[in-house]
Design a protein around this motif. Structure first.
Motif, PDB file in Angstrom:
ATOM      1  N   PRO A   1       0.795  -1.233   0.000  1.00 24.34           N
ATOM      2  CA  PRO A   1       0.000   0.000   0.000  1.00 24.34           C
ATOM      3  C   PRO A   1       0.827   1.283   0.000  1.00 24.34           C
ATOM      4  CG  PRO A   1      -0.895  -1.576   1.564  1.00 24.34           C
ATOM      5  CD  PRO A   1       0.395  -2.146   1.086  1.00 24.34           C
ATOM      6  N   GLY A   2       1.956   1.285   0.708  1.00 24.27           N
ATOM      7  CA  GLY A   2       2.724   2.513   0.848  1.00 24.27           C
ATOM      8  C   GLY A   2       3.396   2.995  -0.416  1.00 24.27           C
ATOM      9  N   TYR A   3       3.440   2.145  -1.459  1.00 27.81           N
ATOM     10  CA  TYR A   3       4.142   2.530  -2.681  1.00 27.81           C
ATOM     11  C   TYR A   3       3.515   3.751  -3.347  1.00 27.81           C
ATOM     12  CZ  TYR A   3       6.706  -1.931  -2.581  1.00 27.81           C
ATOM     13  OH  TYR A   3       7.515  -2.986  -2.231  1.00 27.81           O
ATOM     14  N   ILE A   4       2.193   3.901  -3.271  1.00 21.64           N
ATOM     15  CA  ILE A   4       1.546   5.023  -3.959  1.00 21.64           C
ATOM     16  C   ILE A   4       1.234   6.177  -3.007  1.00 21.64           C
ATOM     17  CG2 ILE A   4       0.573   3.529  -5.732  1.00 21.64           C
ATOM     18  CD1 ILE A   4      -2.176   4.021  -4.257  1.00 21.64           C
ATOM     19  N   LEU A   5       1.854   6.196  -1.862  1.00 21.23           N
ATOM     20  CA  LEU A   5       1.655   7.307  -0.933  1.00 21.23           C
ATOM     21  C   LEU A   5       1.985   8.661  -1.564  1.00 21.23           C
ATOM     22  CD1 LEU A   5       0.638   7.445   1.975  1.00 21.23           C
ATOM     23  CD2 LEU A   5       3.009   7.448   2.741  1.00 21.23           C
ATOM     24  N   PRO A   6       2.992   8.778  -2.457  1.00 22.59           N
ATOM     25  CA  PRO A   6       3.245  10.080  -3.086  1.00 22.59           C
ATOM     26  C   PRO A   6       2.093  10.610  -3.929  1.00 22.59           C
ATOM     27  CG  PRO A   6       5.175   8.661  -3.295  1.00 22.59           C
ATOM     28  CD  PRO A   6       4.065   7.808  -2.775  1.00 22.59           C
ATOM     29  N   SER A   7       1.096   9.776  -4.247  1.00 21.61           N
ATOM     30  CA  SER A   7      -0.053  10.256  -5.028  1.00 21.61           C
ATOM     31  C   SER A   7      -1.071  11.003  -4.184  1.00 21.61           C
ATOM     32  CB  SER A   7      -0.747   9.070  -5.719  1.00 21.61           C
ATOM     33  OG  SER A   7       0.084   8.502  -6.704  1.00 21.61           O
ATOM     34  N   ILE A   8      -1.048  10.837  -2.883  1.00 25.25           N
ATOM     35  CA  ILE A   8      -2.075  11.455  -2.032  1.00 25.25           C
ATOM     36  C   ILE A   8      -1.957  12.981  -1.983  1.00 25.25           C
ATOM     37  CG2 ILE A   8      -3.074  11.491   0.285  1.00 25.25           C
ATOM     38  CD1 ILE A   8      -3.560   8.884  -1.179  1.00 25.25           C
ATOM     39  N   PRO A   9      -0.760  13.578  -1.766  1.00 25.36           N
ATOM     40  CA  PRO A   9      -0.683  15.047  -1.686  1.00 25.36           C
ATOM     41  C   PRO A   9      -1.212  15.783  -2.917  1.00 25.36           C
ATOM     42  CG  PRO A   9       1.285  14.078  -0.747  1.00 25.36           C
ATOM     43  CD  PRO A   9       0.529  12.959  -1.393  1.00 25.36           C
ATOM     44  N   PRO A  10      -0.859  15.393  -4.169  1.00 32.14           N
ATOM     45  CA  PRO A  10      -1.416  16.146  -5.297  1.00 32.14           C
ATOM     46  C   PRO A  10      -2.927  16.036  -5.413  1.00 32.14           C
ATOM     47  CG  PRO A  10      -0.249  14.197  -6.070  1.00 32.14           C
ATOM     48  CD  PRO A  10       0.083  14.357  -4.624  1.00 32.14           C
ATOM     49  N   ILE A  11      -3.475  14.887  -5.056  1.00 29.42           N
ATOM     50  CA  ILE A  11      -4.934  14.749  -5.098  1.00 29.42           C
ATOM     51  C   ILE A  11      -5.573  15.634  -4.031  1.00 29.42           C
ATOM     52  CG2 ILE A  11      -6.845  13.130  -4.814  1.00 29.42           C
ATOM     53  CD1 ILE A  11      -5.078  10.955  -5.967  1.00 29.42           C
ATOM     54  N   ALA A  12      -4.955  15.710  -2.860  1.00 24.28           N
ATOM     55  CA  ALA A  12      -5.465  16.598  -1.808  1.00 24.28           C
ATOM     56  C   ALA A  12      -5.419  18.058  -2.260  1.00 24.28           C
ATOM     57  CB  ALA A  12      -4.665  16.407  -0.525  1.00 24.28           C
ATOM     58  N   ILE A  13      -4.349  18.438  -2.966  1.00 27.47           N
ATOM     59  CA  ILE A  13      -4.242  19.818  -3.458  1.00 27.47           C
ATOM     60  C   ILE A  13      -5.323  20.093  -4.491  1.00 27.47           C
ATOM     61  CG2 ILE A  13      -2.757  21.404  -4.736  1.00 27.47           C
ATOM     62  CD1 ILE A  13      -0.359  19.965  -3.421  1.00 27.47           C
ATOM     63  N   LEU A  14      -5.541  19.162  -5.417  1.00 28.47           N
ATOM     64  CA  LEU A  14      -6.615  19.315  -6.396  1.00 28.47           C
ATOM     65  C   LEU A  14      -7.972  19.439  -5.718  1.00 28.47           C
ATOM     66  CD1 LEU A  14      -5.480  16.727  -9.106  1.00 28.47           C
ATOM     67  CD2 LEU A  14      -5.780  19.182  -9.472  1.00 28.47           C
ATOM     68  N   THR A  15      -8.187  18.650  -4.662  1.00 31.55           N
ATOM     69  CA  THR A  15      -9.467  18.681  -3.953  1.00 31.55           C
ATOM     70  C   THR A  15      -9.660  20.008  -3.241  1.00 31.55           C
ATOM     71  OG1 THR A  15      -9.220  16.292  -3.606  1.00 31.55           O
ATOM     72  CG2 THR A  15     -10.919  17.422  -2.329  1.00 31.55           C
ATOM     73  N   GLY A  16      -8.620  20.517  -2.586  1.00 34.79           N
ATOM     74  CA  GLY A  16      -8.720  21.817  -1.931  1.00 34.79           C
ATOM     75  C   GLY A  16      -9.026  22.925  -2.923  1.00 34.79           C
ATOM     76  N   ASP A  17      -8.373  22.889  -4.085  1.00 36.13           N
ATOM     77  CA  ASP A  17      -8.623  23.900  -5.107  1.00 36.13           C
ATOM     78  C   ASP A  17     -10.045  23.776  -5.661  1.00 36.13           C
ATOM     79  OD1 ASP A  17      -7.536  25.989  -6.980  1.00 36.13           O
ATOM     80  OD2 ASP A  17      -8.090  24.454  -8.445  1.00 36.13           O
TER      81      ASP A  17
END
Length: 565
Positions: A354-370
């Motif tokens: 599961p931890g391999y795609i952890l770097p994908s979470i921050p950009p999705i969070a930024i897109l969601t905030g925007d």
């Protein structure tokens, strides 16, 4: 932002923030913590032998040499049970050694490296967005720090967040340079990619380079790639990375084969370590990891993808430009590529965790905030609001029932517990719908955090002991220390490796295995699954043994085995 982040990252983690509720779990946490402990012990022994500290006593050559030997002693080769352990680079071990030195060796101090790395990522992402994309910066930071994946890995004694946090800061730094043209932003790219390389290896620069190449290739801005190659940054990167890699290779000639070939290439191309999963595995991980923000995140990702396609079409039809105005900007396109590349890349891996795609979470969070910021005026579609509320309710329902499953191992819980969880889940969903419809989209971040804060308290305070008893070896190790205080050796038979590594950390000694090490000749403690206990006479071949206690929650029996007469 700081208060909420501190709560989700630290509450129930340290004695000063609600108590040390949960011991180390899984196989990786106790193993990595034990490596850091043994490296610290070796480091201290070397410093003591030279009567030196890292900082020299004086500028005399002898003192400088002693301080150098102290500095490198125990910090080059990761060791586990006295033997080199070369699966991962040393960044996590160095940071854990520092926290062990300051706060003492414990399970919670082993987790501070991940929590502190996450805190740095959240703060720098917040500041970056406030400067370059104001409006959704607070939403993005709160979504990032409260998503299930970030909360889980930020509290783990592992290398996953040591990669994801600096990698995310590096990518934001590169885009800041792309947008402003100011070279000092490239410092973030080279410095933090170097840190990520020291956390997990060559996957960090590979992913950074791939995302940047895809982005610039789609925009046909190859000159920006040439300008990204910044000589001071390259020098900084190699000054940070090469000394350790060269030193560990010189001391361990097998390092290149074990680390690069086995734990990078073979891990990716084969199921060498038995972590095979289906191709859609990371889609499921992403959906669960983004909870309870999954519905909003998927909508925001789709919106970013749509904006990127529109921007791409305009770039290929110049007559549609109105002056110099485009339908969007480059940031959504960059975030979308950043978000989807790790998911696609690791979906082809033969070994999936599961931890391999952890770097994908921050950009999705930024897109969601925007996205949430842009919907404040127009309002949120009812279907999306209702879906988000339902996701919040589902997460509430599942987490409220977790202790029931852990206590009684029932797939279907007791009726009263089921009804109570369902009521709270419905109330959480209705609360989100009511507040957002009455007060507006701006309050969706706050009202969603309310049940999350309560669930964190419920799991760690009300049920922390249940979690600890079911998933950590800490209670088992404490009971062994009480019932057999003078036992020099602990051995296991057919016990899960997470329990084996956990016992080894809490006892600070290697735990033997009947299967691989044989049966110790002297007196020892044996941990065996209760279902296997009837075979003890056959296994021990006439040796005397005595039951010490039974750990019912884990299904383990503990015996003291005596020498052969």
């Amino acid at each position: 932002m700081l208060i909420v982040s501190a709560y989700f990252l630290l509450f129930g983690l340290t004695p000063l923030t609600g108590g040390d509720r949960l011991g180390l779990v899984g196989a990786d946490e106790p193993r990595y913590a034990q490596i850091a402990r043994e490296m610290l012990a070796q480091h201290s022994a070397v410093c003591h032998s030279f009567h030196a500290r890292v900082w020299p006593h004086s500028p005399k050559p002898a003192d400088l040499h002693a301080s150098y030997e102290c500095f490198v002693g125990g910090t080059i080769t990761p060791i586990l049970y006295g033997k080199p352990w070369l699966e991962k680079p040393a960044l996590y071990y160095w940071r854990a050694m520092g926290f062990f030195k300051e706060f003492g060796i414990s399970d919670w101090s082993a987790r501070i490296p991940s929590a502190s790395a996450t805190a740095l990522m959240i703060i720098l992402a917040f500041l970056h967005l406030r400067r370059f994309r104001p409006g959704g910066h607070l939403d993005a930071a709160l979504i990032m720090v409260s998503s299930v994946a970030i909360v889980a890995f930020a509290r783990g004694a592992s290398t996953d967040m040591q990669l994801a946090a600096p990698f995310s800061i590096a990518m934001l730094g590169w885009y800041a340079w792309y947008e402003t043209g100011k070279k000092y932003w490239l410092f973030d790219l080279y410095f933090f990619v170097a840190a990520a390389t020291l956390a997990k290896g060559p996957v960090a620069p590979f992913m950074a380079l791939a995302i940047i190449l895809l982005f610039l290739g789609l925009r046909r801005e190859w000159s920006a790639l040439r300008r990204t190659i910044w000589i001071p940054g390259i020098i900084l990167y190699f000054l940070m990375v090469l000394p350790w890699f060269i030193a560990v290779q010189r001391r361990n000639p097998q390092f290149f084969r074990e680390f690069f070939l086995q734990h990078n290439i073979e891990r990716y191309t084969s199921d060498l370590y038995k972590h095979h999963q289906p191709a859609y595995y990371y889609l499921v991980v992403l959906i669960l990891g983004l909870m309870p923000w999954t519905a909003l995140a998927v909508r925001a990702l789709w919106d970013g993808f749509h904006i990127s396609i529109a921007e791409w079409k305009v770039r290929h039809k110049p007559q549609r430009y109105l002056g110099h105005i485009r339908p969007g900007d480059a940031f959504p396109e960059f975030l979308v590529l950043w978000a989807i590349f790790p998911v696609i890349f690791f979906s082809f891996s033969g070994s999936k965790l599961p931890g391999y795609i952890l770097p994908s979470i921050p950009p999705i969070a930024i897109l969601t905030g925007d996205y949430l910021f842009r919907t404040r005026r127009s309002g949120m579609p009812n279907w999306l609001l209702n879906t988000h509320a339902a996701m919040t309710g589902v997460l509430t329902f599942v987490l409220l029932l977790c202790p029931q499953y852990m206590r009684y191992e029932r797939i279907v819980p007791a009726p009263f517990a089921l009804v109570k969880a369902a009521v709270f889940a419905v109330l959480a969903a209705l609360l989100v719908i009511f507040v957002v419809r009455r007060k507006g989209v701006i309050h969706i971040r706050t009202i969603t955090l309310v049940p999350l804060v309560g669930l964190m308290y419920f799991l760690l305070v009300n049920n922390g002991r249940v979690l600890d008893q079911n998933y950590s070896a800490r209670p088992l190790a404490k009971q062994i220390a009480i019932t057999a205080p003078n036992a020099p050796v602990v051995a296991t038979y057919d016990v899960r490796r997470d329990m084996v590594y956990g016992l080894a950390f809490y006892r600070n000694q290697e735990v033997l295995s009947y299967a691989t090490d044989g049966i110790p000749t002297g007196t020892h403690v044996l941990v065996i699954p209760t279902r296997e206990a009837p075979q003890l006479d056959q296994i021990l071949q006439g040796r005397l043994y005595q039951q010490l206690f039974l750990d019912e929650t884990k299904g383990l029996s503990v015996y003291q085995v005596y020498p052969r007469s």
